[in-house]
Design a protein around this motif. Structure first.
Motif, mmCIF file in Angstrom:
data_model
loop_
_atom_site.group_PDB
_atom_site.id
_atom_site.type_symbol
_atom_site.label_atom_id
_atom_site.label_comp_id
_atom_site.label_asym_id
_atom_site.label_seq_id
_atom_site.Cartn_x
_atom_site.Cartn_y
_atom_site.Cartn_z
ATOM 1 N N PHE A 1 21.053 90.579 85.425
ATOM 2 C CA PHE A 1 20.435 91.693 86.138
ATOM 3 C C PHE A 1 19.325 92.303 85.287
ATOM 4 C CE2 PHE A 1 20.055 96.243 86.664
ATOM 5 C CZ PHE A 1 19.655 96.307 87.973
ATOM 6 N N ARG A 2 19.611 92.450 83.997
ATOM 7 C CA ARG A 2 18.634 93.092 83.120
ATOM 8 C C ARG A 2 17.342 92.265 83.072
ATOM 9 N NH1 ARG A 2 17.246 93.104 77.945
ATOM 10 N NH2 ARG A 2 18.773 91.548 77.354
ATOM 11 N N PHE A 3 17.487 90.960 83.030
ATOM 12 C CA PHE A 3 16.307 90.085 83.024
ATOM 13 C C PHE A 3 15.468 90.312 84.276
ATOM 14 C CE2 PHE A 3 18.166 86.562 80.134
ATOM 15 C CZ PHE A 3 17.604 87.187 79.047
ATOM 16 N N VAL A 4 16.154 90.223 85.414
ATOM 17 C CA VAL A 4 15.423 90.334 86.679
ATOM 18 C C VAL A 4 14.789 91.713 86.780
ATOM 19 C CG1 VAL A 4 15.612 90.201 89.175
ATOM 20 C CG2 VAL A 4 17.002 88.724 87.770
ATOM 21 N N HIS A 5 15.558 92.698 86.371
ATOM 22 C CA HIS A 5 15.094 94.080 86.444
ATOM 23 C C HIS A 5 13.830 94.274 85.610
ATOM 24 C CE1 HIS A 5 15.210 98.374 86.564
ATOM 25 N NE2 HIS A 5 15.370 98.460 85.252
ATOM 26 N N THR A 6 13.865 93.785 84.368
ATOM 27 C CA THR A 6 12.713 93.954 83.484
ATOM 28 C C THR A 6 11.510 93.203 84.038
ATOM 29 O OG1 THR A 6 14.353 93.845 81.745
ATOM 30 C CG2 THR A 6 12.062 93.908 81.063
ATOM 31 N N LEU A 7 11.784 92.014 84.503
ATOM 32 C CA LEU A 7 10.695 91.197 85.042
ATOM 33 C C LEU A 7 10.040 91.897 86.227
ATOM 34 C CD1 LEU A 7 9.271 88.564 84.673
ATOM 35 C CD2 LEU A 7 10.981 87.451 86.081
#
Lengths: 900, 77
Positions: A40-46
């Protein structure tokens, strides 16, 4: 391209890779909360990063992915293969967009539709979830509405059907425009309530619409002024324009879900309006008009209509319809049906069956609305009571005695319509069909019995019944019961995770790594190389100081200084090598996804094992490794591993195993690709090679099995019968070999029929420093890469025998061909033997065979920084490059592989 | 200053941004019969527009920008 965008692109690629990795790991371990949170953090940051730029298509997909991951993370949606597929697809799409951005610096709007479709299918996954995840049940919607960031288009738009109150003169104008062939589009834009906080100005956007024919803005606000919230957007804009829809979509590309486009038919503007009062002359006119219409006497019809217009009050509906009739006669005289409908409508003051504008505006429903609908089956107590009342009154109506047949049928129809309406409100379309059937039976039997029976059997779904149905579902599958037990804990656990606030996740520890452009490192390395060369000049200087100038003291001091500089320089060189080192995981990380995709495509079951991912090597080596490795893995999947049935039949587990292992062996990296597939049959290879003319008949007879297997590396070799998109074009393994040899690597293969194949690549750790042996020939010095040199021997003249025209010698019981370097370099001078009449011979290993090269003398070995030759000299394949020596002279480094 | 408030008149000028909406709303709460002069106004943010739509004030001076004028007429009708 600006620096920020560059950074975004390079970072985003890492993120995409990270997302793919995490998804793969999740596949193995679908219940890991940790992985999901990270994902989630990856997608969120992206998503956040992409928002910095003008890439709405990208942001939209990422936003949808983020919402989906948020739902997964909080346990509202269960991780599934389908979900992973969707996410991977979305990420691939984002990757494509990035390629485009990288190439052109911007995004064209052609992706808009794909993007919207992807976003929608991602959101659909969030939506479909509550149905199968029982634990949340009917509360799902409320949770979904509260916690996810899905923007909910105002329901008001759908609730009240938007009727366009077009003044007649504008309607006429629009009608004429539409008739003239222009595409007339109605655009309806309902900005979301929070849009002002996103920096949007809907009014500004609307003002950018070109070619506006009609416009309207309404506000949904009905609060008194003092209580009004100026920052909650309540506006709805409607604009009719002849602008191109593509242009409009481009304009509204940031808010596609808040806009509806509708192409309006010319007929839809024909909406007579006015007081619906009977006029004395009406019936007479209708009769005569219809007659004229039948005769197709347009001229008279126009005349009589004009006369009629003069006689009736202009405010009447009748008058308005007449004016429309005139316009139709003018613009669309061919359309008999339309004229007839219009004239006939004069009876009733209702215009039937024209393209009814109001009914046709279909507002696209967002997935959220759809669940609201689907779940609307559950009635609250209050609604239930009301529903009961409706049912009861219908029953009463049906029980009324049948006095008048015409009235009775009308009554039946009315009841049926009411019941159908109820069914539709409950989202039970199937029930509505049943009502329809009951109505038909009732009319044919001329009795209300059928409908009464239907009513008696009909139960209204209540919260209780829904619960019962669902609890039945639960018992059906044990797994689901498990979910039910686990979920409450999960729920609380997750809520504690979100509670503080989401930003906490952004506060990842400050990165300790530094991203540096490779060019800078290369430059640094070049500089260090030059320094090493400069440093090597010091011993010469010391020598000169002593011999030429006779200052022994100074010479010693220079030597002492040299020792220090030498140590620092070597350390520097070491460090910069370390910087350039990369773990092989850089190449390996793409394999899980690749193996997954390919094995699915081929219908094979493959278990991929990666080992030694942390083994490091120079960046250039790692990069050079990528393509050959992909090729090899593809080959293994396509040719090596068998289909599950065949494997089972051969007594092997259905799931094939593919092992990719990296390890370090002194100064080389060893990479092995091992599969337990069918192996390579040397007989097949031999025959294929013979067929393709790669070997002659004699070779076919005596070639050993191992050598036969090695034939797969020969150029133009392919065993596959059919060329697939994976492999089989015959450019496979020889490309692998040349790619590996380019970086001074070697490749080998071992195979056992039925057991599997082992391919191994051996590559140098670093290409930067090359260890060469200096040799002398014809008064010149040359370098030969040490990794090719097997040994150096001195061969006495009398031990050299000539076989045919070739010189050979026997070394430890093996015949070694001898070649003179002068001859190889096309110099017609004999090599010079030493005092004992022995020739200095360099034994080098080329393609697994030892070859002796006769030279004049051996010198020392040195570490040099090999520079490939550029320009015209670059074409001399006999040399692999040149290097500067400490005394400033140039050393040419030979490439014996090409030379021989 | 995009909106200048006189006793019971709000004079709009240039591009009236979203930040003005709160002030404009306050102005009309205090002066329900307040008027507006939009002669030198080129654009008003949608947030201001919806405040005006609820109040429907009298326009003392029409905007010179014809497009804005058309929109205001329709919105405040």
């Amino acid at each position: 391209m600006n620096a920020l965008l560059e950074q975004f692109l390079s970072e985003s690629r890492d993120f995409l890779q990270g997302i793919a990795d995490k998804l793969m790991q999740l596949e193995e371990n679908p219940n890991s909360t940790e992985l999901m949170v990270e994902l989630f953090r990856f997608v969120h940051t992206l998503k956040g990063n992409s928002g910095l730029f003008d890439f709405p298509e990208m942001t939209r997909v990422l936003h949808a992915s983020e919402d989906l991951m948020d739902a997964v993370r909080n346990g509202r949606v269960h991780y599934s293969q389908e979900l992973a597929d969707q996410l991977l697809e979305a990420m691939d799409f984002v990757g494509i967009l990035m390629d485009e951005v990288e190439g052109t610096g911007q995004l064209s709007n052609q992706h808009s539709e794909v993007s919207a479709a992807l976003a929608q299918s991602l959101r659909a996954l969030i939506v479909s979830a509550p149905e199968d995840s029982i634990e949340i049940g009917s509360d799902a919607i409320s949770i979904l509405l509260e916690s996810s960031e899905i923007s909910i288009p105002k329901t008001n738009v759908t609730a009240e059907k938007p009727t366009l109150n077009l003044p007649e003169e504008i309607a006429v104008e629009l009608y004429r425009t539409a008739k003239s062939g222009d595409v007339v589009t109605l655009l309806e834009y309902a900005p979301e309530a929070e849009c002002f906080f996103k920096g949007e100005d809907p009014f500004f956007l609307v003002r950018q619409i070109p070619d506006v024919l009609w416009r309207e803005v309404t506000t949904l606000n009905n609060a008194p002024l003092a209580e009004m919230d100026a920052y909650s957007c309540q506006l709805i804009f409607r604009v009719i324009t002849t602008a191109d829809v593509i242009e409009l979509r481009e304009l509204f590309r940031y808010v596609p879900e808040q806009v509806n486009f509708k192409t309006l038919e010319a007929a839809s503007f024909i909406l007579p309006d006015g007081e619906k009062e009977e006029d004395a002359l009406q019936d007479e006119f209708i009769a005569s008009a219809l007659e004229l219409l039948n005769k197709d006497d347009t001229a008279t019809l126009i005349r009589s209509t004009e006369t009629m217009l003069g006689l009736v009050a202009p405010t009447l509906w009748f008058s308005s319809a007449l004016r429309w009739l005139l316009i139709i006669l003018e613009c669309d005289a061919e359309n008999q049906a339309l004229k007839r409908i219009l004239i006939e409508s004069l009876h009733t003051f209702e215009l039937p069956n024209l393209t009814n504008l109001a009914a046709e505006i279909v507002v696209e429903k967002s997935p959220v609305e759809e669940i609201i609908e689907k779940s609307a089956i559950v009635l609250s107590e209050k609604d239930h009571a009301r529903f009961d009342m409706i049912m009861k009154s219908q029953r009463d109506v049906l029980r009324l005695p049948n006095n008048n047949n015409a009235v009775f049928v009308g009554r039946l129809k009315a009841v049926a319509t009411t019941l159908k309406g109820c069914c539709l409100a409950l989202n039970k379309n199937s029930d509505a069909v049943e009502v329809e059937k009951a109505l038909e039976t009732a009319i044919s039997e001329n009795s209300s019995e059928a409908l009464l029976t239907w009513l008696a059997n009909y139960t209204i779904p209540t919260e209780k019944t829904v619960e019962i149905v669902e609890s039945e579902k639960m018992v059906k599958s044990e797994q689901d019961v498990e979910k039910l037990i686990i979920s409450p804990e999960k729920e609380t656990h997750d809520s504690s995770l979100i509670m503080p606030n989401r930003r906490a996740e952004d506060n990842a520890p400050a990165s300790k790594t530094l991203k540096v452009d490779q060019e800078k490192i290369d430059r640094l390395m070049n500089l260090i190389g030059e320094m090493v060369v400069a440093k090597n000049a010091l011993p010469y200087l010391a020598n000169r100081a002593e011999t030429v100038f006779g200052v022994r003291e100074l010479s010693r001091e220079i030597k002492a200084q040299y020792a220090v500089i030498n140590r620092v320089a070597e350390e520097m060189q070491d460090t910069i090598m370390q910087v350039r080192m990369m773990p092989v995981s850089f190449v390996f990380q793409r394999f899980p996804r690749m193996v997954r995709d390919i094995s699915r495509k081929l219908g094979k079951e493959v278990h991929l094992v990666l080992e030694g991912e942390n083994t490091e090597a120079d960046k250039n080596i790692i990069e050079a490794l990528a393509d050959p490795l992909i090729h090899i893995v593809r080959n293994s999947l396509d040719h090596g591993l068998e289909l599950p049935e065949i494997r089972k039949a051969a007594g092997k587990p259905a799931e094939g195993k593919l092992l990719i292992r990296a390890s370090q062996e002194s100064d080389r990296v060893l990479i092995e690709i091992i599969d337990d597939g069918k192996g390579i049959n040397p007989e097949v290879i031999k025959n294929k090679a013979y067929e393709k003319g790669l070997i002659d008949e004699t070779t076919l007879e005596r070639i050993s099995d191992q050598d036969a297997v090695n034939l797969v590396f020969a150029a133009g070799f392919s065993t596959a019968e059919v060329i697939s998109d994976l492999s089989g074009r015959g450019v496979g393994m020889d490309v692998v070999r040349s790619a590996v040899e380019k970086v001074n690597g070697t490749v080998g293969i071992e195979s056992e029929v039925g057991k599997g194949t082992r391919l191994f690549l051996s590559l140098p750790l670093s290409m930067a420093v090359t260890n060469v042996m200096i040799i002398e020939s014809n008064k010149q010095i040359f370098g030969v890469p040490m990794d090719m040199v097997v040994e150096t021997v001195r061969v006495p003249f009398d031990q050299i025998q000539a076989i045919k025209q070739k010189q050979t010698t026997v070394l430890r019981g093996k015949i070694v061909p001898l070649l003179s370097l002068n001859e190889l370099l096309a110099q017609n001078i004999d090599q010079i033997p030493n005092e004992g009449n022995e020739f200095a011979t360099l034994i080098v290993r080329i393609h697994g065979e030892n070859v002796g090269i006769l030279v004049d003398d051996f010198r020392e070995t040195v570490d040099i920084i090999l520079k490939p030759m550029a320009g015209i000299l670059g074409g001399l394949s006999g040399y692999s490059g040149a290097a500067l020596l400490g005394d400033g002279s140039v050393l040419m480094v030979l490439n014996p592989r090409e030379l021989i | 200053m995009a909106i200048e408030y006189k006793k019971s008149l709000a004079i709009f000028s240039g591009n009236v941004s979203v930040e003005e909406a709160e002030g404009l709303l306050d102005f009309f709460v205090k002066n329900p019969k307040g008027k507006i002069n939009v002669a030198d106004c080129s654009h008003i943010h949608a947030a201001n527009l919806q405040v005006l739509m609820v109040v429907k004030p009298i326009i003392t001076n029409e905007p010179k920008d014809m497009d804005l004028q058309t929109w205001l007429h329709i919105a405040l009708k």
